[in-house]
Design an enzyme around this catalytic site. Structure first.
Site, PDB file in Angstrom:
ATOM      1  N   HIS A 122     -39.272  -3.291   3.430  1.00 47.99           N
ATOM      2  CA  HIS A 122     -39.433  -3.988   4.843  1.00 47.99           C
ATOM      3  C   HIS A 122     -39.559  -3.068   6.032  1.00 47.99           C
ATOM      4  O   HIS A 122     -38.724  -2.283   6.228  1.00 47.99           O
ATOM      5  CB  HIS A 122     -38.291  -5.001   5.367  1.00 47.99           C
ATOM      6  N   GLU A 163     -27.801  -4.291   0.819  1.00 43.70           N
ATOM      7  CA  GLU A 163     -27.940  -4.914   2.186  1.00 43.70           C
ATOM      8  C   GLU A 163     -27.086  -4.001   3.022  1.00 43.70           C
ATOM      9  O   GLU A 163     -25.957  -4.016   3.218  1.00 43.70           O
ATOM     10  CB  GLU A 163     -27.909  -6.249   2.630  1.00 43.70           C
TER      11      GLU A 163
END
Length: 395
Positions: free
Chosen positions: A162, A365
């Site tokens: 991303h 994450e």
């Protein structure tokens, strides 16, 4: 650092002279036969750089070597045309410097240009790193895979799937630099001797999956049709800090055939700054390159680094193997991140990898907050992640 072979020199001798593991010297010189070095051949010594010194009054090879804690023959090897007993004031000598410092500083806006610069410097200093172009981005930037080691177990890391999660690339690259320093200097990381993993593990790294998107976030829209289209998708707003997609507005981590239809049904139907999964799976060159790489390398385990949440996703539809539970609990122990087995989100690289191979796959994450995470979090994120990097090698 490059040296010229003299009569009687061998890789084994260089290994002892420079205190660098023999296997790293051999791997840094893939076109040289260790058993038949010829006088005048060029040999790369990994983990060293050359500095230049102007001779002062009273200098001798012995004095310079003693002051720098170098073997006398290091200076002789790097300065073969100089007379050790007749140094001239003002002449320039080549001095070997063992690299114990970082080339990579992850505490900066880490775009494709910074990555390219750091990769060049790392490859110059550590030529045992292997590189392979696995594809190109939409705009033609090379997607590079790095390989370190030659073990049968292939462990894969990737970052910046991303665009506004570019801090993941910075984290990976700084740890890679620390790993290379530890290998060449025979030093541990957090008390762990990492040298055995060079022989046991082939580390596969794609540090930046979405270079076009990362540059869009950090540099703004490029000139030309791609930049114009990105501006249109972003409603004319030149602030791209919220942009997760590739330059065409396709979310690369929603591109994989692992319940892609579920995501397509509930996600945007046209290009957007985030979440659009494409018209069908694997339309984007970046996603295609990552699937082909997995097929080619047959990863034993895969870690995709994202931000944010300090959690680790590790399951997909019950296809994850039992050992994934053991591995993710070790990740939790060394990082404090919380494992989450299932989540109502699909079509990611981790999902596809587990579906196809039924091997351990993880979405890690990093950090907490709103993407893009501020660079002020980098040091904390890095310290939390070191243990995960290491555990992925030994688990």
């Amino acid at each position: 650092m490059k040296v010229q072979v003299r009569k009687g020199d061998t890789f084994w001798y260089y290994s002892n002279l420079f205190n660098v593991p023999l296997t790293l010297i051999i791997d840094s010189n893939p076109d040289s036969d260790p058993k038949s070095l010829q006088i005048g051949d060029t040999v790369h010594i990994p983990g060293y750089q050359v500095s230049y010194y102007k001779v002062q009054k009273g200098d001798t090879f012995w004095r310079l070597a003693s002051e720098r804690r170098l073997a006398l023959d290091m200076l002789a090897l790097l300065n073969p045309k100089e007379s050790p007993r007749n140094l001239q004031v003002g002449q320039t000598l080549r001095i070997p410097v063992q690299v114990g410092f970082r080339i990579v500083d992850g505490r900066q806006a880490y775009d494709f240009d910074v990555l390219t610069k750091h990769l060049k410097e790392l490859l110059d200093t550590y030529p045992f790193i292997r590189t392979e172009k696995i594809g190109q981005s939409v705009m033609g930037k090379d997607l590079l895979e790095l390989q370190i080691g030659h073990g049968s177990k292939v462990v894969h890391w990737n970052g910046s799937f991303h665009a506004n999660e570019w801090i993941t690339t910075a984290t990976i690259m700084q740890f890679l630099n620390d790993y290379l320093i530890a290998l060449t200097n025979k030093e541990p990381i957090r008390g762990l001797d990492v040298s055995p993993y060079y022989e046991q593990v082939t580390l596969s790294i794609v540090p930046m999956v979405d270079p076009d998107g990362v540059n869009l976030v950090l540099q703004g829209p490029p000139k030309g049709p791609f930049g114009e289209e990105a501006l249109r998708i972003n409603n004319g707003n030149e602030d791209f800090s919220g942009w997760k997609a590739n330059i065409r507005g396709v979310d690369l981590n929603n591109q994989f055939p692992a319940k892609w239809e579920v995501e397509a049904e509930r996600k945007p139907k046209k290009p957007r700054y985030r979440d659009f999964p494409g018209e069908k799976p694997l339309t984007e060159p970046e996603a295609i390159a990552m699937t082909e790489l997995a097929h080619a390398r047959q990863f034993e385990k895969m870690l995709a680094f994202h931000t944010q949440g300090e959690v680790i996703y590790w399951g997909y539809e019950g296809k994850e193997p039992p050992r994934a539970f053991t591995i993710v609990n070790e990740f939790r122990r060394v990082s404090g991140y919380e494992p989450i087995r299932y989540v109502d989100s699909y079509a990611g690289y981790k999902d596809w990898f587990i579906k196809v191979y039924e091997r351990p796959g993880f979405t890690v994450e990093l950090g907490e907050g709103t993407n893009p995470l501020p660079i002020s979090q980098f040091d904390e994120i890095y310290q939390e992640t070191i243990g995960i990097f290491l555990a992925s090698l030994y688990m």
